[in-house]
Design a protein around this motif. Sequence first.
Motif, PDB file in Angstrom:
ATOM      1  N   GLY A  55       0.813  -1.211   0.000  1.00 36.50           N
ATOM      2  CA  GLY A  55       0.000   0.000   0.000  1.00 36.50           C
ATOM      3  C   GLY A  55       0.847   1.261   0.000  1.00 36.50           C
ATOM      4  O   GLY A  55       0.558   2.225  -0.725  1.00 36.50           O
ATOM      5  N   PHE A  56       1.895   1.277   0.798  1.00 38.54           N
ATOM      6  CA  PHE A  56       2.805   2.427   0.824  1.00 38.54           C
ATOM      7  C   PHE A  56       3.477   2.625  -0.531  1.00 38.54           C
ATOM      8  O   PHE A  56       3.582   3.744  -1.042  1.00 38.54           O
ATOM      9  N   TYR A  57       3.909   1.534  -1.130  1.00 36.94           N
ATOM     10  CA  TYR A  57       4.621   1.626  -2.407  1.00 36.94           C
ATOM     11  C   TYR A  57       3.688   2.080  -3.525  1.00 36.94           C
ATOM     12  O   TYR A  57       4.071   2.891  -4.376  1.00 36.94           O
ATOM     13  N   VAL A  58       2.471   1.571  -3.546  1.00 35.70           N
ATOM     14  CA  VAL A  58       1.510   1.959  -4.572  1.00 35.70           C
ATOM     15  C   VAL A  58       1.193   3.448  -4.466  1.00 35.70           C
ATOM     16  O   VAL A  58       1.116   4.170  -5.467  1.00 35.70           O
ATOM     17  N   SER A  59       0.977   3.938  -3.239  1.00 38.63           N
ATOM     18  CA  SER A  59       0.697   5.358  -3.044  1.00 38.63           C
ATOM     19  C   SER A  59       1.856   6.222  -3.522  1.00 38.63           C
ATOM     20  O   SER A  59       1.656   7.243  -4.197  1.00 38.63           O
ATOM     21  N   LEU A  60       3.069   5.814  -3.212  1.00 36.91           N
ATOM     22  CA  LEU A  60       4.251   6.564  -3.630  1.00 36.91           C
ATOM     23  C   LEU A  60       4.395   6.569  -5.149  1.00 36.91           C
ATOM     24  O   LEU A  60       4.655   7.615  -5.762  1.00 36.91           O
ATOM     25  N   ALA A  61       4.194   5.419  -5.778  1.00 36.14           N
ATOM     26  CA  ALA A  61       4.357   5.322  -7.227  1.00 36.14           C
ATOM     27  C   ALA A  61       3.263   6.084  -7.970  1.00 36.14           C
ATOM     28  O   ALA A  61       3.524   6.741  -8.988  1.00 36.14           O
ATOM     29  N   PHE A  62       2.030   6.033  -7.458  1.00 37.96           N
ATOM     30  CA  PHE A  62       0.939   6.744  -8.137  1.00 37.96           C
ATOM     31  C   PHE A  62       1.132   8.259  -8.061  1.00 37.96           C
ATOM     32  O   PHE A  62       0.918   8.976  -9.042  1.00 37.96           O
ATOM     33  N   ASN A  63       1.528   8.760  -6.900  1.00 38.47           N
ATOM     34  CA  ASN A  63       1.777  10.196  -6.773  1.00 38.47           C
ATOM     35  C   ASN A  63       2.903  10.641  -7.700  1.00 38.47           C
ATOM     36  O   ASN A  63       2.860  11.743  -8.264  1.00 38.47           O
ATOM     37  N   ARG A  64       3.898   9.783  -7.852  1.00 39.12           N
ATOM     38  CA  ARG A  64       5.003  10.119  -8.751  1.00 39.12           C
ATOM     39  C   ARG A  64       4.522  10.133 -10.196  1.00 39.12           C
ATOM     40  O   ARG A  64       4.883  11.029 -10.970  1.00 39.12           O
ATOM     41  N   TRP A  65       3.706   9.154 -10.581  1.00 40.30           N
ATOM     42  CA  TRP A  65       3.184   9.112 -11.951  1.00 40.30           C
ATOM     43  C   TRP A  65       2.321  10.332 -12.250  1.00 40.30           C
ATOM     44  O   TRP A  65       2.443  10.955 -13.300  1.00 40.30           O
ATOM     45  N   TRP A  66       1.457  10.702 -11.329  1.00 39.45           N
ATOM     46  CA  TRP A  66       0.581  11.854 -11.550  1.00 39.45           C
ATOM     47  C   TRP A  66       1.401  13.146 -11.593  1.00 39.45           C
ATOM     48  O   TRP A  66       1.089  14.059 -12.364  1.00 39.45           O
ATOM     49  N   GLY A  67       2.439  13.218 -10.777  1.00 42.74           N
ATOM     50  CA  GLY A  67       3.305  14.386 -10.827  1.00 42.74           C
ATOM     51  C   GLY A  67       4.003  14.530 -12.161  1.00 42.74           C
ATOM     52  O   GLY A  67       4.170  15.644 -12.675  1.00 42.74           O
ATOM     53  N   GLN A  68       4.402  13.425 -12.754  1.00 42.15           N
ATOM     54  CA  GLN A  68       5.023  13.480 -14.075  1.00 42.15           C
ATOM     55  C   GLN A  68       4.024  13.957 -15.121  1.00 42.15           C
ATOM     56  O   GLN A  68       4.370  14.736 -16.015  1.00 42.15           O
ATOM     57  N   TYR A  69       2.791  13.487 -15.007  1.00 45.05           N
ATOM     58  CA  TYR A  69       1.776  13.906 -15.979  1.00 45.05           C
ATOM     59  C   TYR A  69       1.501  15.405 -15.884  1.00 45.05           C
ATOM     60  O   TYR A  69       1.432  16.100 -16.907  1.00 45.05           O
ATOM     61  N   THR A  70       1.352  15.923 -14.676  1.00 48.77           N
ATOM     62  CA  THR A  70       1.071  17.348 -14.506  1.00 48.77           C
ATOM     63  C   THR A  70       2.281  18.213 -14.834  1.00 48.77           C
ATOM     64  O   THR A  70       2.135  19.433 -14.990  1.00 48.77           O
ATOM     65  N   SER A  71       3.465  17.622 -14.925  1.00 51.71           N
ATOM     66  CA  SER A  71       4.672  18.377 -15.259  1.00 51.71           C
ATOM     67  C   SER A  71       4.957  18.388 -16.751  1.00 51.71           C
ATOM     68  O   SER A  71       5.989  18.934 -17.169  1.00 51.71           O
ATOM     69  N   PHE A  72       4.099  17.814 -17.551  1.00 52.60           N
ATOM     70  CA  PHE A  72       4.347  17.779 -18.991  1.00 52.60           C
ATOM     71  C   PHE A  72       4.282  19.194 -19.559  1.00 52.60           C
ATOM     72  O   PHE A  72       3.291  19.908 -19.370  1.00 52.60           O
ATOM     73  N   PRO A  73       5.317  19.658 -20.264  1.00 55.55           N
ATOM     74  CA  PRO A  73       5.369  21.053 -20.731  1.00 55.55           C
ATOM     75  C   PRO A  73       4.535  21.271 -21.993  1.00 55.55           C
ATOM     76  O   PRO A  73       4.995  21.056 -23.118  1.00 55.55           O
ATOM     77  N   LEU A  74       3.316  21.719 -21.817  1.00 55.28           N
ATOM     78  CA  LEU A  74       2.463  22.048 -22.956  1.00 55.28           C
ATOM     79  C   LEU A  74       2.701  23.505 -23.358  1.00 55.28           C
ATOM     80  O   LEU A  74       2.722  24.399 -22.510  1.00 55.28           O
ATOM     81  N   PRO A  75       2.851  23.777 -24.649  1.00 61.51           N
ATOM     82  CA  PRO A  75       3.207  25.136 -25.085  1.00 61.51           C
ATOM     83  C   PRO A  75       2.025  26.069 -25.287  1.00 61.51           C
ATOM     84  O   PRO A  75       2.221  27.203 -25.743  1.00 61.51           O
ATOM     85  N   ASP A  76       0.811  25.639 -24.952  1.00 57.08           N
ATOM     86  CA  ASP A  76      -0.368  26.430 -25.292  1.00 57.08           C
ATOM     87  C   ASP A  76      -0.379  27.800 -24.620  1.00 57.08           C
ATOM     88  O   ASP A  76      -0.631  28.824 -25.269  1.00 57.08           O
ATOM     89  N   ASN A  77      -0.129  27.829 -23.298  1.00 55.73           N
ATOM     90  CA  ASN A  77      -0.141  29.116 -22.588  1.00 55.73           C
ATOM     91  C   ASN A  77       0.951  30.040 -23.118  1.00 55.73           C
ATOM     92  O   ASN A  77       0.714  31.241 -23.338  1.00 55.73           O
ATOM     93  N   LEU A  78       2.136  29.509 -23.314  1.00 55.52           N
ATOM     94  CA  LEU A  78       3.228  30.319 -23.843  1.00 55.52           C
ATOM     95  C   LEU A  78       2.907  30.805 -25.250  1.00 55.52           C
ATOM     96  O   LEU A  78       3.239  31.939 -25.616  1.00 55.52           O
ATOM     97  N   MET A  79       2.256  29.975 -26.026  1.00 54.62           N
ATOM     98  CA  MET A  79       1.889  30.349 -27.391  1.00 54.62           C
ATOM     99  C   MET A  79       0.927  31.535 -27.393  1.00 54.62           C
ATOM    100  O   MET A  79       1.081  32.481 -28.177  1.00 54.62           O
ATOM    101  N   MET A  80      -0.052  31.529 -26.496  1.00 58.41           N
ATOM    102  CA  MET A  80      -1.011  32.637 -26.448  1.00 58.41           C
ATOM    103  C   MET A  80      -0.340  33.928 -25.982  1.00 58.41           C
ATOM    104  O   MET A  80      -0.661  35.017 -26.462  1.00 58.41           O
TER     105      MET A  80
END
Length: 426
Positions: free
Chosen positions: A95-120
């Motif tokens: 349970g501890f490991y799953v929680s740690l791995a899921f938070n890390r995966w979601w953090g990577q997803y939210t850190s993806f550099p999308l250029p839309d805001n910079l483009m506008m």
Amino acid sequence: MYFSGFPYLKMTVSYSLEVANARFFGFSRLLFRWKGSIYRLVYKEFLVFCGIYLFFSLFYRFLLTPKQQDLFERVALYCDQFTNANFIPVLFVLGFYVSLAFNRWWGQYTSFPLPDNLMMVVSGNVHGADERGRLLRRTLMRYANLSSVLILRSISTRVFKRFPTLEHIVEAGFMTTHELKKFESLHSDFNKYWMPLTWFSNLASRAREEGRVRDDIALRLLMDELNNYRTKCSLLFHYDWISIPLVYTQVVTIAVYSFFAFCVIGRQFLNPEKGYSGHKLDMYVPIFTLLQFFFYTGWLKVSMLAVDDMYQNLAPIVKDKHWSQSHFSIPYTLSTAAETLRPAFMGSTFDMRMSAEDLEIQQPADAPVNRQYLPVQSSLVNGFDSFLHRGKGILRSGSLPYLMDVLSHPNEEDEADEGETDATSH
């Protein structure tokens, strides 16, 4: 403005449309999907566990003498103590490991550099309808996209296969030959994904001097959005650099595999005639043990899958490779050519089928009766159109024609004369 994103990071399979309505057995159908499912992830380990369990079961029932069976039964009862008395804290560790791995995966997803805001921000603050203004805006966004390409090819195997060398990036139009020389001339022991962003800031300062950026507030807005973009690129780099501590992975792996190693012996069905506690039935197949293996191993498998030298040192600002093309595609290498046939995600309702009643426009009560069915461009048309364009490596403007049916019935007397329909076909 330029390239809007990179669909290279493999995420979960989308199934939002399939559960949009509360239909009978609607959600249950998801349990039988193979793509992206837990079955596909753990079926090999599951078959190995079943094979080992079956081997010991047949060995106990048919190959051992009565005296040897008694010894096997005592060993099985002893192993069963470790699987039922929580001597191995599988739930806590996993349970501890799953929680740690899921938070890390979601953090990577939210850190993806999308250029839309910079483009506008670039589009709204770098002015000029002439060629120089257009050149500045396109170059700024090309630098931003180049930075994301550099960071993604250093952490993603799929991106690296598409751009295995810097020359491939030049060929794709993200970088010019002069910029490649500037990039290679700076020696650094670390990843240089930040270098194009430095070019961005220097070019934005030059645009301010030329009056293309009207005031310092607009320049500050550009710099703030650039820093946000760089922060996300940096986070992806650090996620790849700093992994989950190896000791965590080792502990949870040893705990899960040792637990089921004891289950292979301890969960065997023993002879009911000998009256062992908890062994009054001989079910042959350990249903609940197999489910337990499925859940625990699935959790484990899912979790294991996660300035001075540069000041005003700009390359010549030239027209990029795709300057004269309003629609274009980025070339693929041979190993990634199959990616051209994968449709982009257009939203969970994009493939939703519509009936004729859903397309009918309801007019006010005092208006003449006029039924009009608006056309819906299906995903099949889009997919086939994309296939034709990408197969040649060139995207042309326009799309496949689609059927439009407009029925007009102003009164009942003219229905027979106006029953014809017009259709456009390709």
